[in-house]
Design a protein around this motif. Structure first.
Motif, PDB file in Angstrom:
ATOM      1  N   VAL A   1      31.656  28.224  33.372  1.00  0.00           N
ATOM      2  CA  VAL A   1      32.527  29.317  32.917  1.00  0.00           C
ATOM      3  C   VAL A   1      33.511  29.706  34.020  1.00  0.00           C
ATOM      4  O   VAL A   1      34.725  29.788  33.783  1.00  0.00           O
ATOM      5  CB  VAL A   1      31.685  30.541  32.504  1.00  0.00           C
ATOM      6  CG1 VAL A   1      32.590  31.683  32.070  1.00  0.00           C
ATOM      7  CG2 VAL A   1      30.720  30.175  31.390  1.00  0.00           C
TER       8      VAL A   1
ATOM      9  N   ILE B   1      28.698  40.889  31.372  1.00  0.00           N
ATOM     10  CA  ILE B   1      28.699  39.887  30.304  1.00  0.00           C
ATOM     11  C   ILE B   1      30.028  39.954  29.547  1.00  0.00           C
ATOM     12  O   ILE B   1      30.670  38.928  29.288  1.00  0.00           O
ATOM     13  CB  ILE B   1      27.514  40.132  29.345  1.00  0.00           C
ATOM     14  CG1 ILE B   1      26.194  39.928  30.088  1.00  0.00           C
ATOM     15  CG2 ILE B   1      27.592  39.191  28.147  1.00  0.00           C
ATOM     16  CD1 ILE B   1      24.974  40.297  29.295  1.00  0.00           C
TER      17      ILE B   1
ATOM     18  N   MET C   1      32.812  41.113  30.670  1.00  0.00           N
ATOM     19  CA  MET C   1      33.887  40.638  31.551  1.00  0.00           C
ATOM     20  C   MET C   1      33.950  39.111  31.563  1.00  0.00           C
ATOM     21  O   MET C   1      35.028  38.526  31.427  1.00  0.00           O
ATOM     22  CB  MET C   1      33.647  41.149  32.956  1.00  0.00           C
ATOM     23  CG  MET C   1      34.475  40.445  33.991  1.00  0.00           C
ATOM     24  SD  MET C   1      34.161  41.153  35.599  1.00  0.00           S
ATOM     25  CE  MET C   1      34.883  39.945  36.640  1.00  0.00           C
ATOM     26  N   ALA C   2      32.794  38.476  31.721  1.00  0.00           N
ATOM     27  CA  ALA C   2      32.785  37.013  31.749  1.00  0.00           C
ATOM     28  C   ALA C   2      33.323  36.476  30.429  1.00  0.00           C
ATOM     29  O   ALA C   2      34.096  35.520  30.394  1.00  0.00           O
ATOM     30  CB  ALA C   2      31.372  36.509  32.009  1.00  0.00           C
TER      31      ALA C   2
ATOM     32  N   ARG D   1      36.827  27.833  35.028  1.00  0.00           N
ATOM     33  CA  ARG D   1      38.014  27.883  34.161  1.00  0.00           C
ATOM     34  C   ARG D   1      39.065  28.819  34.745  1.00  0.00           C
ATOM     35  O   ARG D   1      40.225  28.759  34.372  1.00  0.00           O
ATOM     36  CB  ARG D   1      37.623  28.362  32.772  1.00  0.00           C
ATOM     37  CG  ARG D   1      36.830  27.335  31.973  1.00  0.00           C
ATOM     38  CD  ARG D   1      36.317  27.976  30.712  1.00  0.00           C
ATOM     39  NE  ARG D   1      37.374  28.625  29.964  1.00  0.00           N
ATOM     40  CZ  ARG D   1      38.031  28.064  28.956  1.00  0.00           C
ATOM     41  NH1 ARG D   1      37.709  26.861  28.586  1.00  0.00           N
ATOM     42  NH2 ARG D   1      38.976  28.719  28.318  1.00  0.00           N
ATOM     43  N   THR D   2      38.628  29.715  35.640  1.00  0.00           N
ATOM     44  CA  THR D   2      39.573  30.641  36.256  1.00  0.00           C
ATOM     45  C   THR D   2      39.874  30.162  37.670  1.00  0.00           C
ATOM     46  O   THR D   2      39.268  29.211  38.159  1.00  0.00           O
ATOM     47  CB  THR D   2      38.984  32.052  36.340  1.00  0.00           C
ATOM     48  OG1 THR D   2      37.832  31.983  37.174  1.00  0.00           O
ATOM     49  CG2 THR D   2      38.593  32.558  34.981  1.00  0.00           C
TER      50      THR D   2
ATOM     51  N   ILE E   1      34.756  36.683  38.941  1.00  0.00           N
ATOM     52  CA  ILE E   1      33.804  36.238  37.915  1.00  0.00           C
ATOM     53  C   ILE E   1      32.520  35.735  38.570  1.00  0.00           C
ATOM     54  O   ILE E   1      31.423  35.950  38.041  1.00  0.00           O
ATOM     55  CB  ILE E   1      34.445  35.174  36.980  1.00  0.00           C
ATOM     56  CG1 ILE E   1      33.696  35.149  35.653  1.00  0.00           C
ATOM     57  CG2 ILE E   1      34.490  33.815  37.587  1.00  0.00           C
ATOM     58  CD1 ILE E   1      34.461  34.461  34.553  1.00  0.00           C
TER      59      ILE E   1
ATOM     60  N   LEU F   1      37.164  36.995  30.300  1.00  0.00           N
ATOM     61  CA  LEU F   1      37.864  36.071  31.190  1.00  0.00           C
ATOM     62  C   LEU F   1      37.808  34.639  30.664  1.00  0.00           C
ATOM     63  O   LEU F   1      38.701  33.837  30.918  1.00  0.00           O
ATOM     64  CB  LEU F   1      37.274  36.123  32.601  1.00  0.00           C
ATOM     65  CG  LEU F   1      37.674  37.320  33.431  1.00  0.00           C
ATOM     66  CD1 LEU F   1      37.237  37.117  34.860  1.00  0.00           C
ATOM     67  CD2 LEU F   1      39.162  37.543  33.371  1.00  0.00           C
ATOM     68  N   PHE F   2      36.716  34.337  29.933  1.00  0.00           N
ATOM     69  CA  PHE F   2      36.581  32.985  29.395  1.00  0.00           C
ATOM     70  C   PHE F   2      37.711  32.713  28.399  1.00  0.00           C
ATOM     71  O   PHE F   2      38.314  31.650  28.399  1.00  0.00           O
ATOM     72  CB  PHE F   2      35.221  32.833  28.724  1.00  0.00           C
ATOM     73  CG  PHE F   2      34.913  31.431  28.291  1.00  0.00           C
ATOM     74  CD1 PHE F   2      34.494  30.496  29.227  1.00  0.00           C
ATOM     75  CD2 PHE F   2      35.041  31.046  26.977  1.00  0.00           C
ATOM     76  CE1 PHE F   2      34.214  29.199  28.844  1.00  0.00           C
ATOM     77  CE2 PHE F   2      34.767  29.745  26.580  1.00  0.00           C
ATOM     78  CZ  PHE F   2      34.343  28.822  27.518  1.00  0.00           C
TER      79      PHE F   2
ATOM     80  N   VAL G   1      40.245  43.411  36.368  1.00  0.00           N
ATOM     81  CA  VAL G   1      40.298  42.025  35.931  1.00  0.00           C
ATOM     82  C   VAL G   1      40.309  41.947  34.405  1.00  0.00           C
ATOM     83  O   VAL G   1      41.034  41.145  33.817  1.00  0.00           O
ATOM     84  CB  VAL G   1      39.119  41.247  36.544  1.00  0.00           C
ATOM     85  CG1 VAL G   1      38.985  39.895  35.897  1.00  0.00           C
ATOM     86  CG2 VAL G   1      39.335  41.091  38.032  1.00  0.00           C
TER      87      VAL G   1
ATOM     88  N   MET H   1      24.864  39.934  37.424  1.00  0.00           N
ATOM     89  CA  MET H   1      23.945  39.711  36.301  1.00  0.00           C
ATOM     90  C   MET H   1      22.602  39.222  36.817  1.00  0.00           C
ATOM     91  O   MET H   1      21.544  39.686  36.382  1.00  0.00           O
ATOM     92  CB  MET H   1      24.524  38.679  35.333  1.00  0.00           C
ATOM     93  CG  MET H   1      25.701  39.186  34.524  1.00  0.00           C
ATOM     94  SD  MET H   1      26.219  37.909  33.360  1.00  0.00           S
ATOM     95  CE  MET H   1      27.955  38.249  33.283  1.00  0.00           C
TER      96      MET H   1
ATOM     97  N   PRO I   1      41.905  34.307  30.605  1.00  0.00           N
ATOM     98  CA  PRO I   1      41.710  34.315  32.065  1.00  0.00           C
ATOM     99  C   PRO I   1      42.583  35.338  32.790  1.00  0.00           C
ATOM    100  O   PRO I   1      42.241  35.767  33.879  1.00  0.00           O
ATOM    101  CB  PRO I   1      42.086  32.894  32.471  1.00  0.00           C
ATOM    102  CG  PRO I   1      41.884  32.084  31.236  1.00  0.00           C
ATOM    103  CD  PRO I   1      42.198  32.986  30.088  1.00  0.00           C
ATOM    104  N   ALA I   2      43.697  35.760  32.198  1.00  0.00           N
ATOM    105  CA  ALA I   2      44.564  36.715  32.901  1.00  0.00           C
ATOM    106  C   ALA I   2      44.273  38.156  32.481  1.00  0.00           C
ATOM    107  O   ALA I   2      45.002  39.062  32.853  1.00  0.00           O
ATOM    108  CB  ALA I   2      46.021  36.381  32.643  1.00  0.00           C
TER     109      ALA I   2
ATOM    110  N   HIS J   1      40.566  35.751  40.214  1.00  0.00           N
ATOM    111  CA  HIS J   1      39.686  35.837  39.054  1.00  0.00           C
ATOM    112  C   HIS J   1      38.406  35.067  39.284  1.00  0.00           C
ATOM    113  O   HIS J   1      37.354  35.464  38.811  1.00  0.00           O
ATOM    114  CB  HIS J   1      40.417  35.345  37.810  1.00  0.00           C
ATOM    115  CG  HIS J   1      41.529  36.254  37.416  1.00  0.00           C
ATOM    116  ND1 HIS J   1      42.837  35.994  37.718  1.00  0.00           N
ATOM    117  CD2 HIS J   1      41.522  37.441  36.779  1.00  0.00           C
ATOM    118  CE1 HIS J   1      43.584  36.982  37.283  1.00  0.00           C
ATOM    119  NE2 HIS J   1      42.813  37.872  36.714  1.00  0.00           N
TER     120      HIS J   1
END
Lengths: 325, 310
Positions: free
Chosen positions: A105, B290, B292-293, A108-109, A117, B296-297, B235, A124, B300-301, A113
């Motif tokens: 995951v 969760i 946030m991920a 990808r950034t 992430i 972003l997935f 973000v 988590m 992404p911006a 970012h």
């Protein structure tokens, strides 16, 4: 050969010093414990350095892989299993799996970012471990005994543990250096310098980066399993984001360019922390500014410090400059 | 149902506090491309100054107002000492140097005030009143002070929006965020602009800390957890976007509060009570990350990509 020796002189000298340390008056339990901790953190830092320096991936969640390795040891301990042939591979596999899943995951950034992430995934993992009430929750878990190997308590011998850590650290360093020098490492570096060009030449950076991320995670897991054995205690604090920040700091303090720098950085950081905290109550009042100064004035880290000092000395002494001219 | 309403109000109040901290962080990040992990320190200082001066002067509001200039000055000092040397450096150096600043200031706080949390009383005339709160719907009383925070937290973003979108200084800030070289070429002292933005952000964060001081424990390191959430906000919202930060802050505040209140109950439908409580608590802590991920997935911006996509 000599060029190779010179390039890695600082790292080799550090490893040799670590090998000699138990026989030079650093053989008591306290000193060995401290050095073991430094070497284990050094392993994690080397693996992070592979990501930061090699692939340009600044992870602010690397402590999570270490925590997963440590919690694997603790979970097996709670289940009554302490055989190293089971515990260590499981710890490494768990951390590698975590790195592969979150890396799939995160990768990808890019840039900021990516930093954020990886931090999110680290958080988590942190909150997951604090919810394990059977493993002590927030309070942590004290190991009943260190991991055995084929039923033998080799790790209880502090000198044996010292050399095990040293051997593994050297292996991780050599493996990482060979990896970065290989075709695989060149693709990683090319993708760091210029992703478009790497793509144009025909290399998709993603699978290479993910592989590197997974491998770094595996080494993090190994370090975590060793750390659980070294301290015989594991708590969620091991996964906190400040711990990830410290690992990054070791990498930078040592010098990003070379993996060996991370070993030096880890050693410097652990020893500095230990010394300062013995001298002062509010030792971070000195430690914090030192870290800031290190970032501001040692952009190449400790590895680059001798060169930088020499240059500064040259500038400072007019006599030498005249002689050069 | 009324429980959900209370949690929603709590979430809103937490969200606006997050925005006050995140706004400065986002401006600094957007305009100067500087990752400042030490921004949470301003929030903590605001809380401590409000707590201490509030007791000295005998008035909470005086303490909170005095926290503004103090946060401003500390921000200026830190900018002068550390941050201005980092503008041209890479993100990694910025993360690490500001990490060093956090360690230092947290420790200084511990040395000055001790490790034990400070207690701050809510302003007397707000905690008083009939039954200590306002009856929102029949039978549901909500603390007045928290409503005041929500009110302030809606006023300040409006003011900020006006400053950034409708004034000359705001125009320069926006222009500086996207085209620093051009703004500089037009004869604007970009360094001074940076300093002003930085100090202004520090002041907002300090104000948020002062407002939060009666609600959350005032202790060393209190800024760090808030800071991480603020980065999540930025973000998710999109770097440099004030509007995005505001919406994301409310989203994060609501998710966090409602998740903490509802998830354990929801999980009870699937699990036995004790494990539902544990898993629920852990999931609630993770919920924000969760989401946030997930965001972003797919984006992404962030939700509202701002001027500079870093």
């Amino acid at each position: 050969m000599t060029a190779l020796l010179r390039k890695h002189a600082l790292a080799l000298a550090t490893l040799l010093a670590l090998a000699a340390a138990p026989f030079l008056g650093f053989g008591d339990g306290f000193a060995l414990g401290l050095l073991a901790r430094a070497m284990i953190l050094g392993m994690a830092a080397v693996s992070l350095s592979l990501l930061v320096g090699g692939a340009g991936l600044v992870s602010l969640g690397h402590a999570a892989t270490m925590g997963i390795g440590a919690y694997a040891v603790v979970a097996f301990d709670a289940a009554g299993i302490s055989e190293g042939l089971i515990v260590f591979p499981a710890a490494i596999a768990a951390a590698a799996a975590y790195a592969l899943v979150t890396g799939a995951v995160s990768l990808r950034t890019s840039g900021v970012h990516f930093i954020m992430i990886t931090l999110a995934f680290g958080q988590m993992a942190f909150f997951t471990t604090s919810s394990f009430s059977s493993l002590g929750g927030d309070d942590g878990y004290t190991l009943y005994a260190r991991t055995e190997w084929l039923g033998m308590r080799i790790l209880d011998n502090r000198l044996a543990f010292h050399f095990l850590c040293l051997g593994l650290l050297a292996l991780v360093w050599i493996g990482g250096t060979l990896l970065l020098g290989s075709r695989f490492g060149r693709v990683l570096r090319a993708a760091r310098e210029n992703p478009q060009r790497a793509l144009a030449v025909g290399f998709q950076p993603y699978p290479y980066r993910l592989t590197a991320y997974g491998m770094a995670g595996a080494v993090g897991g190994l370090a975590g399993a060793l750390l659980a054995n070294a301290t015989e205690f594991v708590s969620p604090a091991l996964l906190s984001w400040t711990r990830s920040g410290e690992l990054l700091f070791m990498v930078i303090l040592g010098g990003v360019g070379q993996l060996g720098g991370a070993i030096l950085g880890a050693l410097a950081m652990v020893l500095l922390e230990e010394t300062l905290s013995h001298l002062l109550v509010y030792w971070r009042l000195v430690f914090g500014p030192l870290l800031v100064l290190a970032v501001l004035f040692l952009p190449d880290g400790l590895v680059g410090a001798p060169l930088r000092l020499r240059a500064a000395f040259r500038l400072a002494s007019p006599k030498r400059r005249n002689a050069d001219a | 149902m009324s429980m959900l309403l209370v949690q929603a109000l709590n979430g809103l109040q937490f969200g606006v506090l997050l925005f006050l901290v995140a706004a400065g962080l986002s401006l600094v990040f957007g305009v100067m491309d500087l990752i400042n992990l030490a921004h949470g320190v301003q929030y903590m200082l605001g809380a401590y100054v409000a707590a201490t001066l509030g007791v000295w002067t005998g008035s909470f509001w005086l303490g909170a107002l005095l926290a503004l200039p103090v946060a401003l000055l500390v921000g200026l000092a830190l900018e002068w000492l550390v941050f201005r040397h980092l503008y041209r450096r890479d993100h990694l150096s910025q993360v690490l140097a500001t990490f060093g600043v956090i360690l230092t200031v947290d420790e200084a706080t511990r040395a000055l005030w001790g490790s034990a949390p400070q207690t701050v009383l809510e302003p007397a005339w707000l905690s008083g009143g009939p039954m200590g709160g306002v009856e929102i719907v029949a039978g549901l009383i909500y603390p007045t002070y928290r409503l005041v925070i929500i009110g302030i937290g809606i006023l300040v973003p409006l003011l900020l929006w006006f400053l950034v979108e409708r004034t000359r200084a705001g125009m320069l800030v926006r222009a500086g965020a996207t085209h620093p070289a051009m703004v500089s070429a037009l004869g604007v002292d970009i360094r001074r602009l940076f300093t002003v933005v930085f100090a202004f952000g520090a002041m907002l964060a300090g104000f948020a800390g002062a407002l939060a001081s009666p609600i959350f424990p005032v202790a060393p390191g209190m800024g760090d957890s808030v800071l991480i959430l603020c980065f999540v906000v930025i973000v998710i919202g999109g770097v440099g976007s004030i509007r995005g930060a505001f919406i994301a802050a409310l989203l994060v505040g609501l998710l966090d509060s409602i998740g903490r209140a509802m998830l354990p109950d929801l999980l009870r439908l699937l699990l036995d009570p004790s494990s539902a409580r544990q898993t629920g608590a852990a999931l609630a802590s993770m919920l924000v990350y969760i989401v946030m991920a997930g965001i972003l997935f797919f984006r992404p911006a962030g939700l509202f990509p701002g001027g500079r996509s870093a």
